[in-house]
Structure formats: C-alpha cells, structure tokens
Write a protein that holds these residues in place. Structure first.
Motif, PDB file in Angstrom:
ATOM      1  N   ILE A   1      24.437  65.001  30.832  1.00 37.25           N
ATOM      2  CA  ILE A   1      25.211  64.977  29.573  1.00 37.25           C
ATOM      3  C   ILE A   1      24.604  63.850  28.647  1.00 37.25           C
ATOM      4  CG2 ILE A   1      27.209  64.101  28.714  1.00 37.25           C
ATOM      5  CD1 ILE A   1      27.261  66.966  29.887  1.00 37.25           C
ATOM      6  N   GLN A   2      24.159  62.710  29.166  1.00 34.99           N
ATOM      7  CA  GLN A   2      23.583  61.703  28.207  1.00 34.99           C
ATOM      8  C   GLN A   2      22.323  62.170  27.601  1.00 34.99           C
ATOM      9  OE1 GLN A   2      24.236  61.584  31.386  1.00 34.99           O
ATOM     10  NE2 GLN A   2      24.956  59.489  32.152  1.00 34.99           N
ATOM     11  N   PHE A   3      21.420  63.290  28.198  1.00 39.85           N
ATOM     12  CA  PHE A   3      20.327  63.604  27.670  1.00 39.85           C
ATOM     13  C   PHE A   3      20.764  64.494  26.280  1.00 39.85           C
ATOM     14  CE2 PHE A   3      17.060  66.715  27.095  1.00 39.85           C
ATOM     15  CZ  PHE A   3      15.737  65.995  26.963  1.00 39.85           C
ATOM     16  N   LEU A   4      21.752  65.303  26.601  1.00 39.43           N
ATOM     17  CA  LEU A   4      22.232  66.106  25.454  1.00 39.43           C
ATOM     18  C   LEU A   4      23.136  65.326  24.320  1.00 39.43           C
ATOM     19  CD1 LEU A   4      24.343  68.780  27.541  1.00 39.43           C
ATOM     20  CD2 LEU A   4      21.943  68.824  26.822  1.00 39.43           C
ATOM     21  N   HIS A   5      23.444  64.082  24.599  1.00 40.44           N
ATOM     22  CA  HIS A   5      24.201  63.335  23.577  1.00 40.44           C
ATOM     23  C   HIS A   5      23.383  62.453  22.885  1.00 40.44           C
ATOM     24  CE1 HIS A   5      27.519  61.128  21.824  1.00 40.44           C
ATOM     25  NE2 HIS A   5      27.209  59.908  22.523  1.00 40.44           N
ATOM     26  N   ALA A   6      22.319  61.766  23.398  1.00 40.74           N
ATOM     27  CA  ALA A   6      21.535  60.971  22.571  1.00 40.74           C
ATOM     28  C   ALA A   6      20.063  60.884  23.636  1.00 40.74           C
ATOM     29  CB  ALA A   6      22.071  59.379  22.333  1.00 40.74           C
ATOM     30  N   ARG A   7      19.010  60.913  22.681  1.00 38.96           N
ATOM     31  CA  ARG A   7      17.776  60.842  23.452  1.00 38.96           C
ATOM     32  C   ARG A   7      16.885  60.376  22.424  1.00 38.96           C
ATOM     33  NH1 ARG A   7      18.608  66.036  23.250  1.00 38.96           N
ATOM     34  NH2 ARG A   7      17.289  67.277  22.299  1.00 38.96           N
ATOM     35  N   THR A   8      15.632  60.072  22.838  1.00 38.09           N
ATOM     36  CA  THR A   8      14.517  59.980  21.801  1.00 38.09           C
ATOM     37  C   THR A   8      13.686  61.164  21.827  1.00 38.09           C
ATOM     38  OG1 THR A   8      13.181  58.691  23.595  1.00 38.09           O
ATOM     39  CG2 THR A   8      14.460  57.686  21.747  1.00 38.09           C
ATOM     40  N   CYS A   9      13.007  61.342  20.819  1.00 37.98           N
ATOM     41  CA  CYS A   9      11.935  62.533  20.502  1.00 37.98           C
ATOM     42  C   CYS A   9      10.676  61.884  20.055  1.00 37.98           C
ATOM     43  CB  CYS A   9      12.387  63.695  19.765  1.00 37.98           C
ATOM     44  SG  CYS A   9      11.219  64.871  19.538  1.00 37.98           S
ATOM     45  N   TYR A  10       9.696  61.272  20.802  1.00 40.95           N
ATOM     46  CA  TYR A  10       8.725  60.497  20.441  1.00 40.95           C
ATOM     47  C   TYR A  10       9.073  59.193  19.669  1.00 40.95           C
ATOM     48  CZ  TYR A  10       4.013  59.244  18.820  1.00 40.95           C
ATOM     49  OH  TYR A  10       2.823  58.657  18.690  1.00 40.95           O
ATOM     50  N   ASP A  11       9.253  59.241  18.395  1.00 42.01           N
ATOM     51  CA  ASP A  11       9.619  57.729  17.605  1.00 42.01           C
ATOM     52  C   ASP A  11      10.844  58.046  16.813  1.00 42.01           C
ATOM     53  OD1 ASP A  11       8.581  59.343  15.839  1.00 42.01           O
ATOM     54  OD2 ASP A  11       7.169  58.091  14.992  1.00 42.01           O
ATOM     55  N   HIS A  12      11.715  59.257  16.996  1.00 40.15           N
ATOM     56  CA  HIS A  12      13.008  59.237  16.539  1.00 40.15           C
ATOM     57  C   HIS A  12      13.948  59.650  17.416  1.00 40.15           C
ATOM     58  CE1 HIS A  12      11.070  63.328  15.883  1.00 40.15           C
ATOM     59  NE2 HIS A  12      12.444  63.880  16.130  1.00 40.15           N
ATOM     60  N   MET A  13      15.069  59.560  16.825  1.00 36.76           N
ATOM     61  CA  MET A  13      16.606  60.008  17.850  1.00 36.76           C
ATOM     62  C   MET A  13      16.670  61.455  17.830  1.00 36.76           C
ATOM     63  SD  MET A  13      19.769  57.723  18.576  1.00 36.76           S
ATOM     64  CE  MET A  13      20.998  58.475  17.580  1.00 36.76           C
ATOM     65  N   ALA A  14      17.188  62.162  19.036  1.00 42.49           N
ATOM     66  CA  ALA A  14      17.439  63.571  19.009  1.00 42.49           C
ATOM     67  C   ALA A  14      18.612  63.555  19.861  1.00 42.49           C
ATOM     68  CB  ALA A  14      16.373  64.312  19.770  1.00 42.49           C
ATOM     69  N   GLY A  15      19.438  64.748  19.856  1.00 43.65           N
ATOM     70  CA  GLY A  15      20.355  64.981  20.684  1.00 43.65           C
ATOM     71  C   GLY A  15      21.653  65.126  19.622  1.00 43.65           C
ATOM     72  N   GLU A  16      22.998  65.240  20.278  1.00 40.28           N
ATOM     73  CA  GLU A  16      24.174  65.375  19.198  1.00 40.28           C
ATOM     74  C   GLU A  16      24.391  64.683  18.490  1.00 40.28           C
ATOM     75  OE1 GLU A  16      28.930  66.051  20.426  1.00 40.28           O
ATOM     76  OE2 GLU A  16      27.622  65.443  21.839  1.00 40.28           O
ATOM     77  N   THR A  17      24.182  63.189  18.830  1.00 40.49           N
ATOM     78  CA  THR A  17      24.485  62.101  17.764  1.00 40.49           C
ATOM     79  C   THR A  17      23.673  62.217  16.676  1.00 40.49           C
ATOM     80  OG1 THR A  17      25.427  60.565  19.595  1.00 40.49           O
ATOM     81  CG2 THR A  17      24.577  59.459  17.572  1.00 40.49           C
ATOM     82  N   ALA A  18      22.329  62.347  16.614  1.00 38.72           N
ATOM     83  CA  ALA A  18      21.172  62.508  15.709  1.00 38.72           C
ATOM     84  C   ALA A  18      21.693  63.735  14.847  1.00 38.72           C
ATOM     85  CB  ALA A  18      19.800  62.853  16.321  1.00 38.72           C
ATOM     86  N   VAL A  19      21.918  64.875  15.418  1.00 43.49           N
ATOM     87  CA  VAL A  19      22.330  66.001  14.581  1.00 43.49           C
ATOM     88  C   VAL A  19      23.588  65.751  13.745  1.00 43.49           C
ATOM     89  CG1 VAL A  19      23.268  68.389  14.602  1.00 43.49           C
ATOM     90  CG2 VAL A  19      21.311  67.620  16.175  1.00 43.49           C
ATOM     91  N   GLN A  20      24.442  65.011  14.482  1.00 46.95           N
ATOM     92  CA  GLN A  20      25.796  64.553  13.676  1.00 46.95           C
ATOM     93  C   GLN A  20      25.557  63.565  12.472  1.00 46.95           C
ATOM     94  OE1 GLN A  20      28.277  63.122  16.827  1.00 46.95           O
ATOM     95  NE2 GLN A  20      29.316  65.076  16.722  1.00 46.95           N
ATOM     96  N   VAL A  21      24.569  62.627  12.600  1.00 45.00           N
ATOM     97  CA  VAL A  21      23.971  61.709  11.586  1.00 45.00           C
ATOM     98  C   VAL A  21      23.495  62.552  10.607  1.00 45.00           C
ATOM     99  CG1 VAL A  21      22.183  60.138  10.992  1.00 45.00           C
ATOM    100  CG2 VAL A  21      23.787  59.639  13.084  1.00 45.00           C
ATOM    101  N   CYS A  22      22.442  63.617  10.861  1.00 44.51           N
ATOM    102  CA  CYS A  22      21.756  64.189   9.685  1.00 44.51           C
ATOM    103  C   CYS A  22      22.888  65.060   9.162  1.00 44.51           C
ATOM    104  CB  CYS A  22      20.840  65.153  10.561  1.00 44.51           C
ATOM    105  SG  CYS A  22      19.962  66.203   9.469  1.00 44.51           S
ATOM    106  N   GLU A  23      23.791  65.710   9.635  1.00 43.96           N
ATOM    107  CA  GLU A  23      24.588  66.494   8.877  1.00 43.96           C
ATOM    108  C   GLU A  23      25.624  65.871   8.144  1.00 43.96           C
ATOM    109  OE1 GLU A  23      26.892  68.594  12.049  1.00 43.96           O
ATOM    110  OE2 GLU A  23      25.354  70.239  12.043  1.00 43.96           O
ATOM    111  N   ALA A  24      25.916  64.363   8.575  1.00 46.08           N
ATOM    112  CA  ALA A  24      26.845  63.533   7.722  1.00 46.08           C
ATOM    113  C   ALA A  24      26.144  63.155   6.451  1.00 46.08           C
ATOM    114  CB  ALA A  24      27.315  62.333   8.468  1.00 46.08           C
ATOM    115  N   MET A  25      24.609  62.919   6.861  1.00 41.73           N
ATOM    116  CA  MET A  25      23.789  62.356   5.481  1.00 41.73           C
ATOM    117  C   MET A  25      23.763  63.577   4.583  1.00 41.73           C
ATOM    118  SD  MET A  25      21.291  59.936   7.571  1.00 41.73           S
ATOM    119  CE  MET A  25      20.140  59.686   6.004  1.00 41.73           C
ATOM    120  N   LEU A  26      23.367  64.740   4.886  1.00 38.75           N
ATOM    121  CA  LEU A  26      23.565  65.940   4.028  1.00 38.75           C
ATOM    122  C   LEU A  26      24.601  66.040   3.427  1.00 38.75           C
ATOM    123  CD1 LEU A  26      21.815  68.460   6.337  1.00 38.75           C
ATOM    124  CD2 LEU A  26      20.763  67.497   4.237  1.00 38.75           C
ATOM    125  N   LYS A  27      26.005  66.023   4.039  1.00 36.57           N
ATOM    126  CA  LYS A  27      27.254  66.117   3.555  1.00 36.57           C
ATOM    127  C   LYS A  27      27.518  65.242   2.411  1.00 36.57           C
ATOM    128  CE  LYS A  27      32.233  66.322   4.634  1.00 36.57           C
ATOM    129  NZ  LYS A  27      33.248  66.495   5.903  1.00 36.57           N
TER     130      LYS A  27
END
Length: 230
Positions: free
Chosen positions: A109-135
């Motif tokens: 579950i932790q991998f789905l929630h938040a992880r790194t992808c090389y030098d940036h963050m990925a996972g559910e939290t990163a997607v939510q941050v992106c959507e919030a910034m677009l909104k």
C-alpha cells in the motif's frame, strides 16, 4: 542522412529481462555495486558483468570505480523517464488475453501511496498534488507537459521551491508523467525534482535508504492537505 532515432537499439537493451530488472532497480536514483545488481536480477556475477557492460556502452547506465568495486546508476533523468513510461505502457496496452489493469495485490500500500520515480515523487499523493495545482491554476496543460502560471510562480516561490535552478536545467521543466499505478499524471521533470527537494528539506517526507517508498510525516500530511484544498 539517416534520421533513424535508434529505437531498435534502445528497445534491444530494454528487452532482456535481467537488464530490465537492473534498470528498474536503479530507478530510485541510487548508485549500486555490480554484485548487488546481480543478486537483484537473480543472475551470476559473470552474466551481470556482461549485461552491465551493454547498458553502459548503450548509454543507459553510468559507472564509477571505487577501489576494486564498480558502482552503477542511471545515466540521466531521460533514462528514468523511459523506464517509467515503458512500465506505464505495459499496464495500459492490453494483450490478447484479457487481464486486470489494476496493480497486483502483492504491491505494498505504501508503494501505491507515495514513492520516488528517480528524482521526483510518484504515487497517489503526487497525483493529488498535481491535480490540486491544476485546479488552483498554478499549472496549465501544454501537450504532454505543464506550464507554470503567474499565480503558480508566486505560490511555489512562497513555498521556497527553487524555480531558478529548475529553469537552468537542460531537461524538460515540468513533465506530465503518467503514474504507473494511478494512471493519471504526476509532476516530473526539473520542477518535479525541485518539489521533491522541498519535501525532503522541510521534512514533509522521509526517504528510505534502499526503497522507492517514502513515508509522509505528520507535518507533510498537513502540508499536502492544505495543497489539496487550494
């Protein structure tokens, strides 16, 4: 003039299961010894040496000698982007025999929630941050990338995101990176790297030594909650 982009050559380097495993292991941005990569790929040291030589010669890995040992890392962020994109494509493209597109139940579950992808963050939290910034109109869509708005510039500067360094980088400024497990974009590129640096510096997240999974601290949970509510 031959304008062939060299796709067959690169595809051949990715095609071998052992080489693919080595590349996926190094997507966390670490530098690891040949012996550890051989163990991870479940191959002999001799076989690993041959595979690593091909990846270095092909430009996908960089190596560094420390005493009698050789250490390897991904050559650059573009290689990491390609690995994540291919992994995402493998989930999105349906084979002839139907299969579930959902992540395996064995994925933590932790991998789905938040992880790194090389030098940036990925996972559910990163997607939510992106959507919030677009909104909130901090970002705008621009093809497969994002552009930062004047409001976004003000907000991210107030958060101490190092936009100047991100802009000086030769790489894409803000890549819309389709998340492997969420199937929606998170923020990659130089901006994604600058944001990860901020999360670490402000103790919003704690990185693991040998894992892509990151732990979000109580301080980080509150900070991300405020971002989601923008």
């Amino acid at each position: 003039m031959d304008d062939e982009p060299g796709i067959p050559r690169i595809a051949n380097l990715f095609a071998d299961p052992a080489r693919a495993k080595i590349l996926r292991t190094l997507i966390d941005g670490t530098m690891r010894p040949a012996g550890e990569l051989a163990y991870t790929a479940n191959i002999s040291a001799q076989s690993a040496s041959a595979h690593l030589a091909k990846l270095v010669d092909g430009g996908l890995l960089a190596q560094e000698a420390q005493g009698r040992h050789r250490y390897f890392r991904l050559a650059n962020a573009q290689v990491a982007d390609a690995i994540e994109s291919l992994a995402s494509l493998s989930v999105a493209v349906r084979p002839r025999a139907p299969r579930s597109l959902l992540p395996s139940k064995s994925v933590p579950i932790q991998f789905l929630h938040a992880r790194t992808c090389y030098d940036h963050m990925a996972g559910e939290t990163a997607v939510q941050v992106c959507e919030a910034m677009l909104k909130a109109r901090w970002l705008g869509a621009e093809g497969r990338d994002f552009r930062i708005t004047r409001l976004g510039e003000e907000k991210l500067t107030a958060l101490d995101v190092d936009l100047s360094s991100a802009r000086r980088s030769r790489r894409v400024f803000a890549r819309a990176c389709v998340d492997l497990t969420q199937r929606r974009p998170h923020i990659g590129g130089a901006l994604g790297a600058a944001m990860l640096d901020l999360y670490v510096a402000r103790s919003w997240i704690l990185r693991a030594r040998r894992s892509r999974v990151v732990n979000i601290t109580p301080k980080g949970q509150e900070a991300f909650r405020r971002m989601f509510e923008t």
